[in-house]
Each structure stands twice: as C-alpha cells, then as structure tokens.
Design an enzyme around this catalytic site. Structure first.
Site, short mmCIF file in Angstrom:
data_model
loop_
_atom_site.label_atom_id
_atom_site.label_comp_id
_atom_site.label_asym_id
_atom_site.label_seq_id
_atom_site.Cartn_x
_atom_site.Cartn_y
_atom_site.Cartn_z
CG HIS A 253 -0.76 -9.84 2.04
ND1 HIS A 253 -0.49 -11.19 2.18
CD2 HIS A 253 -2.12 -9.75 1.99
CE1 HIS A 253 -1.63 -11.87 2.21
NE2 HIS A 253 -2.62 -11.00 2.09
CG HIS A 380 -10.28 -7.29 -0.59
ND1 HIS A 380 -9.31 -6.94 0.32
CD2 HIS A 380 -10.40 -8.64 -0.49
CE1 HIS A 380 -8.85 -8.00 0.93
NE2 HIS A 380 -9.50 -9.06 0.46
#
Length: 399
Positions: A253, A380
């Site tokens: 993250h 992703h």
C-alpha cells in the site's frame, strides 16, 4: 535493461492477462463476469458468485484493453460487464451497489465504500473507452460516494454502511480511501471535471501527510482507524493473517500510494506530491523487501520485521507501476523497476498462461490454489502494465 522497458514486452504481458480471462469470464446466461477462474489452469470453480469488486475490475480491465488498442473483443466485454454492474449490482430501492450476488440474487447488500469506489473507477475507464452508459454510471457512483460515505469534518470517506444506510460502521480504513482517490483521478481523466481532481487531492493530502503527522507515525501509513480517525492498533491484532484487514504496515500500500501521488503530480502543481511519493516507495522497499528470498512482505512492523511474510502479486504489480512513474524524474528507480519485473517473472507470473498468482509463501513453494469469492481478476498487473507503457517504454512508437 530488462525487456519490460519495451512497449512490445509490456503489451505482450498485458494481452496475456486479458487472454487468460477472456472468453471464459463472460457469462451470457446469468450475465456479468465469472471471475472465479483457477489461477493454475483457468478452469471455472464457481460460476454463480458475482462480487461487486470483481465485476467493476472486469469492466475496468476490458476498458483498458480498448484504450491500449488491445484485442477487438475488449469493447464488447466491457459493455457486457457495465450492463451487469448498472442493473444486477445496483439496488434502485436504496440507491447503492450490492456487494455479493448468487447469480442475480443479492446475498450480501452491505454498502462498502471500497466497492463503490471501484464502480466509479470502472465507469471512468469505460467512459474513456467510449462505452455506452458509462457517464451516467460514473455520475451515479460518485453521487453515492459523496452523499453516503464522505465525511466533511474529517475530509475522508467512511468505510461501510447497512444495506438501507441506517447505520454507518465505526471502522475507518486506509484502503477504501486509497481506491476512492484512484477512482477520482480516473474520473478526472475521463471528464476534465475539476471537482474529481480536487477531491482526489484532498484525500491524498489528508491521508498521506496530515494523518501521519497528527498521529506521529514517522511518515508511515497505518491501515485501521476509529470513527474519529484515531489509529486503531488493536484491529485484528489477534488475526495477523486476515487477508484484507491485517494489522501492521503494508509495503504494497505504500507503493500503491506512491503511484497515486505520482499520477496526481501529473495534474496538480503541489510541490510535495513527488517528494512524498518517493518517500513512500522508498519505505515500501526498505521495510518490505525480503533480502533472503526476495519479494515484498505482505505486512511488517514499523522496523521492517515481517508479520506476514507471504508475497502477494498485487503488491509487486503496484510497486512496478510506482517505480515506472517515479523513474520519469529519477532514473535510479529503474533499477527497482527491473528488479520487480525479474521477481514477478521468476515467481508470480504463471509460465503457461501469463496470469499472476495471488499469493505465495515466503519461500515461493505453492501451498494452495488461492480460491475465493473476492478474487483478483488481473486488475493490478493490467493497470500497471498500462502505466508503464507510457512511463518507461523506449519504443513508444511501436504498436
């Protein structure tokens, strides 16, 4: 230099991921996408579950296929998914997106900001790709985010609410706000409407700078908060392997926020964006890189001690995108870009089909098929291949 500094190689990887899901993911009987494809051989293990995030990510993925001049079937596939998102997932009675469906029947109507953010992202990319109905869906998704989740006092989004909106859960989280920021940026790119850019900037500033200073987090990003946006360090402390809300810091993250700040810097003049993006990426690799087995740990303590040493595909894809964008201003980040691709090729990319594995144990010996309802349908790697095509490819004129 690795081959992934070329547009040809990036497009090849991009198409491999799309080809893994198409055409098996399209369901013409129930509608929408079958996202539950076994990551090893592609067979369908659950043909009925429809997850809001998987649906939205599928729309996003095929819309990127259109934008990247991918296979001709991407347009039809994006249209197919957007119709399902706007009808089957949308509940007109309460005006929110249903989280889980069995076929077209809702089984979980919890209102998650995370899911609504992905509905906005999907609609924005579909609008960029010229998919019919995308603008109306974008405006609808944004309206729900603003009317139901936005908290003006804190300038951040709440996390989840009851199906009828009568109760908002006290949990507040990083992840929903990060993906809301991503979706708002995409909405701005699709519409040139400054309100989306302004909101994306506010969320990014509030989360990546103000909260870290207010709560003395030494520049790192905490995941879980109370209703008043105080860090909740006890959240899931007894469940460190919780897949979506684990305790600790997540290197992935930090890299993902670095990517978003670099993208924000393309549209906003604030001088802190790129420097903070570099700080977050540097923290991701300094704290998260496994010097013995390679790859980024899933979660770590503030000093880098691993809590969950597993390696997730999404974290490495996001770090690839972040390093690609940062390399435009500082070529030293290309060394991490190359290193991350080498790791992905060695461990995360299915050598037979080109899709990415969801998770591997620290030493990379596979311990399961990584199945579930909340699957990762290539969003992703596709997103970050797409970004890298413009950021680092040295053959930009090639098709």
């Amino acid at each position: 230099m690795t081959i992934y500094r070329t547009r040809v190689a990036l497009r090849h990887q991009f198409r491999d991921v799309l080809n893994f899901y198409y055409p098996d993911c399209l369901d013409t009987r129930i509608g929408g996408y079958v996202a539950q494809l076994d990551e090893r051989d592609g067979h369908v293990y659950d043909e009925r579950t429809r997850h809001l995030v998987a649906t939205a990510r599928g729309v996003h993925n095929f819309s990127l296929g259109v934008l990247a001049d991918g296979p001709h079937w991407c347009r039809h596939a994006a249209e197919h998914g957007l119709r399902f998102l706007s009808t089957a997932h949308w509940d007109p009675a309460t005006e929110g997106y249903d989280w889980l469906l069995d076929g077209r029947t809702p089984t979980d109507r919890t209102r998650y900001c995370y899911g609504h953010a992905f509905a906005l992202l999907a609609s924005a990319r579909a609008l960029q790709a010229g998919i019919p109905g995308a603008r109306a869906e974008l405006e609808r998704a944004f309206a729900v985010l603003e009317d139901r989740f936005w908290e003006p006092t804190h300038e951040l989004y709440a996390d989840q609410a009851a199906p009828d909106w009568t109760r908002v859960d006290p949990y507040r989280g990083q992840n929903a706000n990060m993906h809301a920021c991503e979706a708002l940026l995409a909405a701005y790119e699709a519409t040139d409407d400054e309100r989306y850019l302004d909101r994306a900037y506010t969320v990014a500033d509030r989360f990546t700078r103000q909260l870290t200073r207010t709560h003395d987090l030494d520049g790192l990003l905490w995941e879980h908060y109370t209703e008043s946006w105080e860090p909740d360090r006890s959240h899931n402390a007894d469940n460190p392997r919780h897949q979506f809300r684990p305790p600790g810091f997540q290197p992935g993250h930090h890299a993902e926020w670095a990517k978003l700040l670099a993208l924000l810097a393309d549209h906003h003049s604030a001088d802190w964006l790129l420097s903070r993006a570099r700080e977050l990426f540097d923290a991701a690799v300094e704290l998260g890189w496994d010097d013995e087995f390679s790859g980024l740990y899933y979660t770590v303590e503030a000093d880098g001690t691993p809590i969950v040493p597993d390696k997730y595909g999404w974290a490495h894809a996001e770090a690839i995108g972040a390093s690609a964008l940062l390399s435009r201003e500082d070529e030293t980040y290309l060394s991490w870009y190359d290193r991350l691709w080498e790791y992905a090729e060695s461990h995360l990319i299915n050598p037979r089909y080109g899709n990415w594995y969801e998770r591997l144990p620290r030493g990379h010996d596979r311990d399961g098929p990584n199945r579930g309802t909340a699957v990762e349908p290539g969003y992703h790697p596709l997103t970050n291949c797409w970004l890298a095509m413009d950021a680092v490819a040295d053959d930009a004129g090639e098709k």
